[in-house]
Write a protein that holds these residues in place. Structure first.
Motif, short mmCIF file in Angstrom:
data_model
loop_
_atom_site.label_atom_id
_atom_site.label_comp_id
_atom_site.label_asym_id
_atom_site.label_seq_id
_atom_site.Cartn_x
_atom_site.Cartn_y
_atom_site.Cartn_z
N UNK A 218 0.83 -1.20 0.00
CA UNK A 218 0.00 0.00 0.00
C UNK A 218 0.87 1.26 0.00
N UNK A 219 1.96 1.20 0.77
CA UNK A 219 2.89 2.34 0.81
C UNK A 219 3.53 2.55 -0.55
N UNK A 220 3.86 1.48 -1.24
CA UNK A 220 4.43 1.59 -2.59
C UNK A 220 3.45 2.27 -3.54
N UNK A 221 2.19 1.88 -3.47
CA UNK A 221 1.19 2.46 -4.36
C UNK A 221 1.02 3.96 -4.13
N UNK A 222 1.12 4.36 -2.86
CA UNK A 222 0.93 5.77 -2.54
C UNK A 222 2.18 6.61 -2.81
N UNK A 223 3.34 6.09 -2.41
CA UNK A 223 4.58 6.86 -2.51
C UNK A 223 5.25 6.76 -3.87
N UNK A 224 4.97 5.68 -4.61
CA UNK A 224 5.66 5.46 -5.88
C UNK A 224 4.66 5.31 -7.03
N UNK A 225 3.62 6.13 -7.01
CA UNK A 225 2.57 6.02 -8.03
C UNK A 225 3.12 6.22 -9.43
N UNK A 226 4.13 7.05 -9.59
CA UNK A 226 4.70 7.34 -10.91
C UNK A 226 6.03 6.62 -11.15
N UNK A 227 6.29 5.64 -10.32
CA UNK A 227 7.56 4.89 -10.43
C UNK A 227 7.33 3.54 -11.09
N UNK A 228 8.22 3.16 -11.99
CA UNK A 228 8.19 1.82 -12.57
C UNK A 228 8.71 0.84 -11.54
N UNK A 229 7.89 -0.12 -11.15
CA UNK A 229 8.26 -1.07 -10.10
C UNK A 229 8.39 -2.47 -10.67
N UNK A 230 9.53 -3.09 -10.44
CA UNK A 230 9.78 -4.47 -10.87
C UNK A 230 9.88 -5.31 -9.61
N UNK A 231 8.97 -6.28 -9.46
CA UNK A 231 8.91 -7.10 -8.25
C UNK A 231 9.26 -8.54 -8.60
N UNK A 232 10.24 -9.09 -7.89
CA UNK A 232 10.57 -10.51 -8.01
C UNK A 232 10.10 -11.15 -6.72
N UNK A 233 9.19 -12.11 -6.79
CA UNK A 233 8.61 -12.67 -5.57
C UNK A 233 8.13 -14.10 -5.79
N UNK A 234 8.02 -14.84 -4.69
CA UNK A 234 7.45 -16.17 -4.72
C UNK A 234 5.99 -16.15 -4.28
N UNK A 235 5.61 -15.09 -3.58
CA UNK A 235 4.26 -14.97 -3.02
C UNK A 235 3.37 -14.22 -4.01
N UNK A 236 2.32 -14.86 -4.49
CA UNK A 236 1.43 -14.25 -5.47
C UNK A 236 0.80 -12.96 -4.94
N UNK A 237 0.51 -12.91 -3.65
CA UNK A 237 -0.10 -11.71 -3.07
C UNK A 237 0.78 -10.48 -3.27
N UNK A 238 2.09 -10.70 -3.42
CA UNK A 238 3.02 -9.58 -3.58
C UNK A 238 2.97 -8.98 -4.98
N UNK A 239 2.46 -9.74 -5.96
CA UNK A 239 2.50 -9.28 -7.36
C UNK A 239 1.14 -9.22 -8.03
N UNK A 240 0.08 -9.67 -7.37
CA UNK A 240 -1.21 -9.81 -8.06
C UNK A 240 -1.77 -8.50 -8.56
N UNK A 241 -1.35 -7.36 -8.00
CA UNK A 241 -1.87 -6.08 -8.46
C UNK A 241 -0.95 -5.43 -9.51
N UNK A 242 0.07 -6.14 -9.92
CA UNK A 242 0.98 -5.61 -10.95
C UNK A 242 0.25 -5.51 -12.29
N UNK A 243 0.69 -4.58 -13.14
CA UNK A 243 0.09 -4.43 -14.47
C UNK A 243 0.27 -5.70 -15.30
#
Length: 298
Positions: free
Chosen positions: A117-142
């Protein structure tokens, strides 16, 4: 408009300053407090006034649950707390691109949600690349890339992958119905899913054994759990989660030497045993309470 980063005339130093990275390990300055670790770059590189940097840093520390640790040194932090420190530091940098390499592996699922949630608010205009094993961590990615045996097996949204990608469906099934991020894991269902995965997995792919170890612990079959996690170690799978799970299995079977061995191994690579496993060792929580967030701190 994009910029060709392979152009030899490009100022790579300036470009790198626009990138933030948070890894699974803890790259922190041990001689600085949590607050000093976070504000160092903004003060030195961006010339932000110290008072302003500290005010912004404290706001971020509140978001990741570390406000009370602001004046502590890293040696007094748990593994999950150190990861949150690194995440807050990256957020304060306000990069144009941020890379998160399994950077919430040592935090519980509730904290992971707050961080996202903090990422969405603070980095709204930032390109974010997430490497994760937990689907919950990436499910809202484009877009999500699914890797299987080092090859891309899917590239789409969370919803589309759930509808069309067998690998993604299996991972989701295990994590949401097999104990990964589920409050009441069903051990028998976990074992059933793992038996199906075993039939289609490559001989070298023993990842399902981690879930089997968890399932056997939940069923009270400690010896079988220890056997499964030991097989992963014999195959050279020394991940942070596996080390924590091996330590937990050792404690469950009354072998504290395994806990000590795992703690020493993790420390040699700059990690620490999960607070949850230590709390179990100290008799503060049950094994079920440790495992209900298997995808998080353990």
């Amino acid at each position: 408009k994009g910029q060709d980063i392979t152009d030899k005339k490009m100022d790579t130093s300036k470009f790198r300053q626009q990138i933030g990275m948070v890894f699974q390990n803890f790259n922190v300055f041990p001689n600085m407090t949590v607050l000093e670790n976070i504000t160092l770059t903004p003060i030195l590189e961006k010339k932000i006034p110290k008072a302003q940097a500290e005010e912004e840093a404290m706001a971020l520390l509140r978001r990741v649950g570390l406000e009370e640790k602001a004046n502590e040194y890293p040696r007094k932090l748990s593994g999950g707390q150190k990861q949150r420190l690194c995440i807050a530091r990256a957020l304060l940098k306000k990069p144009k691109i941020i890379i998160l390499d399994d950077s919430t592996s040592a935090v519980d699922t509730a904290t992971d949600a707050k961080i996202r949630e903090a990422f969405r608010e603070k980095l709204a205009d930032t390109t974010t690349i997430i490497i994760a094993q937990r689907i919950a961590s990436v499910e809202q990615a484009d877009r999500i890339i699914v890797l299987e045996h080092g090859r891309i097996s899917g590239f789409d949204t969370h919803e589309a992958l759930l509808a069309s990608n067998a690998v993604y469906q299996e991972i989701y099934e295990i994590q949401t119905k097999g104990g990964g991020d589920f409050d009441e894991p069903d051990a028998d269902k976990m074992i059933e899913i793992c038996e199906e995965l075993k039939k289609v997995a490559a001989p070298s792919d023993l990842s399902y054994k981690q879930t089997l170890a968890v399932a056997y612990l939940l069923k009270g079959e400690g010896a079988l759990a220890l056997e499964e996690i030991k097989a992963l170690f014999d195959a050279g799978s020394y991940t942070v989660q596996n080390c924590n799970l091996y330590a937990l299995c050792g404690l469950y079977n009354g072998d504290e030497a395994i806990y000590d061995e795992m703690a020493s191994l993790l420390m040699s690579y700059g990690y620490e045993i999960s607070d949850l496993v230590t709390d179990y060792k100290d008799g503060k929580i049950s094994v079920e309470e440790v495992l209900k967030d298997k995808g998080g701190e353990i």
